[in-house]
Design a protein around this motif. Structure first.
Motif, PDB file in Angstrom:
ATOM      1  N   GLY A   1      95.150  13.569  38.965  1.00  0.00           N
ATOM      2  CA  GLY A   1      96.080  12.453  38.778  1.00  0.00           C
ATOM      3  C   GLY A   1      95.476  11.281  38.020  1.00  0.00           C
ATOM      4  N   LEU A   2      94.483  11.554  37.164  1.00  0.00           N
ATOM      5  CA  LEU A   2      93.869  10.479  36.379  1.00  0.00           C
ATOM      6  C   LEU A   2      94.825  10.002  35.294  1.00  0.00           C
ATOM      7  CD1 LEU A   2      90.290  11.974  35.845  1.00  0.00           C
ATOM      8  CD2 LEU A   2      90.995  10.262  37.533  1.00  0.00           C
ATOM      9  N   THR A   3      94.813   8.705  35.027  1.00  0.00           N
ATOM     10  CA  THR A   3      95.625   8.150  33.945  1.00  0.00           C
ATOM     11  C   THR A   3      94.943   8.441  32.610  1.00  0.00           C
ATOM     12  OG1 THR A   3      94.483   6.020  33.922  1.00  0.00           O
ATOM     13  CG2 THR A   3      96.365   6.235  35.444  1.00  0.00           C
TER      14      THR A   3
ATOM     15  N   LEU B   1      83.921  16.332  39.900  1.00  0.00           N
ATOM     16  CA  LEU B   1      83.785  16.953  41.222  1.00  0.00           C
ATOM     17  C   LEU B   1      83.687  15.891  42.320  1.00  0.00           C
ATOM     18  CD1 LEU B   1      81.348  19.895  40.389  1.00  0.00           C
ATOM     19  CD2 LEU B   1      83.758  20.069  41.068  1.00  0.00           C
ATOM     20  N   ARG B   2      83.013  14.788  42.019  1.00  0.00           N
ATOM     21  CA  ARG B   2      82.914  13.682  42.985  1.00  0.00           C
ATOM     22  C   ARG B   2      84.306  13.128  43.285  1.00  0.00           C
ATOM     23  NH1 ARG B   2      79.147   9.478  44.347  1.00  0.00           N
ATOM     24  NH2 ARG B   2      77.562  10.394  43.023  1.00  0.00           N
ATOM     25  N   ILE B   3      85.116  12.949  42.220  1.00  0.00           N
ATOM     26  CA  ILE B   3      86.478  12.427  42.393  1.00  0.00           C
ATOM     27  C   ILE B   3      87.334  13.430  43.175  1.00  0.00           C
ATOM     28  CG2 ILE B   3      88.605  11.824  41.151  1.00  0.00           C
ATOM     29  CD1 ILE B   3      86.734  10.582  38.963  1.00  0.00           C
ATOM     30  N   GLU B   4      87.203  14.709  42.836  1.00  0.00           N
ATOM     31  CA  GLU B   4      87.965  15.733  43.544  1.00  0.00           C
ATOM     32  C   GLU B   4      87.589  15.764  45.027  1.00  0.00           C
ATOM     33  OE1 GLU B   4      89.138  20.382  42.911  1.00  0.00           O
ATOM     34  OE2 GLU B   4      87.010  19.870  42.787  1.00  0.00           O
TER      35      GLU B   4
ATOM     36  N   ASP C   1      88.714   2.790  43.485  1.00  0.00           N
ATOM     37  CA  ASP C   1      88.014   4.032  43.847  1.00  0.00           C
ATOM     38  C   ASP C   1      87.445   4.692  42.587  1.00  0.00           C
ATOM     39  OD1 ASP C   1      88.747   3.861  46.578  1.00  0.00           O
ATOM     40  OD2 ASP C   1      90.601   5.004  46.232  1.00  0.00           O
ATOM     41  N   PHE C   2      88.269   4.768  41.556  1.00  0.00           N
ATOM     42  CA  PHE C   2      87.853   5.388  40.309  1.00  0.00           C
ATOM     43  C   PHE C   2      86.614   4.690  39.754  1.00  0.00           C
ATOM     44  CE2 PHE C   2      87.954   5.261  35.655  1.00  0.00           C
ATOM     45  CZ  PHE C   2      87.789   6.611  35.377  1.00  0.00           C
TER      46      PHE C   2
ATOM     47  N   HIS D   1      83.454   5.433  41.702  1.00  0.00           N
ATOM     48  CA  HIS D   1      82.903   6.765  41.441  1.00  0.00           C
ATOM     49  C   HIS D   1      82.238   6.836  40.072  1.00  0.00           C
ATOM     50  CE1 HIS D   1      84.155   8.575  45.140  1.00  0.00           C
ATOM     51  NE2 HIS D   1      85.380   8.107  44.966  1.00  0.00           N
ATOM     52  N   VAL D   2      82.780   6.131  39.104  1.00  0.00           N
ATOM     53  CA  VAL D   2      82.149   6.090  37.787  1.00  0.00           C
ATOM     54  C   VAL D   2      80.777   5.417  37.906  1.00  0.00           C
ATOM     55  CG1 VAL D   2      82.275   5.057  35.479  1.00  0.00           C
ATOM     56  CG2 VAL D   2      84.283   6.178  36.455  1.00  0.00           C
ATOM     57  N   ARG D   3      80.730   4.263  38.576  1.00  0.00           N
ATOM     58  CA  ARG D   3      79.459   3.539  38.740  1.00  0.00           C
ATOM     59  C   ARG D   3      78.433   4.390  39.490  1.00  0.00           C
ATOM     60  NH1 ARG D   3      82.651  -0.780  39.804  1.00  0.00           N
ATOM     61  NH2 ARG D   3      82.360  -0.627  42.042  1.00  0.00           N
ATOM     62  N   LEU D   4      78.863   5.065  40.548  1.00  0.00           N
ATOM     63  CA  LEU D   4      77.949   5.898  41.329  1.00  0.00           C
ATOM     64  C   LEU D   4      77.432   7.088  40.523  1.00  0.00           C
ATOM     65  CD1 LEU D   4      79.812   5.943  44.763  1.00  0.00           C
ATOM     66  CD2 LEU D   4      77.632   4.808  44.256  1.00  0.00           C
ATOM     67  N   SER D   5      78.187   7.522  39.534  1.00  0.00           N
ATOM     68  CA  SER D   5      77.805   8.682  38.735  1.00  0.00           C
ATOM     69  C   SER D   5      76.929   8.326  37.544  1.00  0.00           C
ATOM     70  CB  SER D   5      79.059   9.407  38.236  1.00  0.00           C
ATOM     71  OG  SER D   5      79.818   9.853  39.331  1.00  0.00           O
ATOM     72  N   GLU D   6      76.881   7.055  37.213  1.00  0.00           N
ATOM     73  CA  GLU D   6      76.066   6.645  36.071  1.00  0.00           C
ATOM     74  C   GLU D   6      74.600   6.575  36.455  1.00  0.00           C
ATOM     75  OE1 GLU D   6      79.065   4.082  33.307  1.00  0.00           O
ATOM     76  OE2 GLU D   6      78.168   3.026  34.984  1.00  0.00           O
ATOM     77  N   ASP D   7      73.758   6.684  35.482  1.00  0.00           N
ATOM     78  CA  ASP D   7      72.307   6.621  35.685  1.00  0.00           C
ATOM     79  C   ASP D   7      71.933   5.247  36.214  1.00  0.00           C
ATOM     80  OD1 ASP D   7      69.575   6.712  35.588  1.00  0.00           O
ATOM     81  OD2 ASP D   7      69.449   7.178  33.448  1.00  0.00           O
TER      82      ASP D   7
END
Length: 183
Positions: free
Chosen positions: A29-31, A53-56, A70-71, A74-80
């Motif tokens: 359901g991402l925009t 996968l983190r979002i799922e 939330d989005f 998750h982006v921040r947590l996934s970045e280096d």
């Protein structure tokens, strides 16, 4: 392959198609804006797959739709975590430094050719790396109208399509903004 013989990662168009397909397959359901944000911030398929996968997992665990907050989390947590935070200010500083200009020149109103090209570069970087809207970019760049920003970005993208040096410059500055190798 790149000019140095190294394999390059997939370009933005390919990454966008990958995220769009995963979005459909995983029913995330991402925009459109969120798809573009992911495709522009993560260059490798492994990194993209990881954040998807983190979002799922979040959606499956929480049982609710993903909010914008939330989005972004998750982006921040996934970045280096060693990489600097990409902000409009960082992009402006990197672009200004590359062109030997002051940040004030980039957001000013001068129409000198070297300033215009540097400004177009910075606008396109902000759009690609941060997914900023045209009105937000106009505000950042000294109160310019969104149509002026749209024109500037389209013009720069055409230059990239027509000129390998401009394409290389954009990749180089994008990398510096993301990795912090020079600022």
């Amino acid at each position: 392959m790149g000019t140095d013989g190294a394999l390059e990662g997939p370009d933005l168009e390919v990454r966008t198609a990958f995220v769009e397909q995963a979005n459909r397959d995983m029913r995330l359901g991402l925009t459109r804006e969120q798809v573009l944000t992911l495709a522009s911030r993560f260059e490798g398929f492994r990194r993209l797959e990881g954040v998807l996968l983190r979002i799922e997992a979040f959606r499956n665990h929480s049982g609710r739709d993903l909010t914008e907050a939330d989005f972004l989390r998750h982006v921040r947590l996934s970045e280096d975590s060693n990489a600097p935070e990409i902000t409009p200010e960082r992009i402006l500083t990197v672009a200004a430094g590359h062109f030997g200009l002051a940040v004030a020149d980039l957001i000013g109103h001068s129409r000198k050719k070297e300033l215009v090209f540097a400004r177009q570069t910075a606008m396109t970087l902000c759009r690609a790396l941060l997914g900023m809207s045209y009105p937000a970019l106009g505000k950042l760049f000294g109160g310019k109208d969104h149509s002026t920003v749209l024109y500037s970005i389209k013009k720069f993208q055409k230059l990239q399509d027509d000129n390998e040096e401009t394409k290389h410059l954009f990749r180089q500055l994008s990398k510096i903004c993301r990795e912090g190798s020079a600022a």
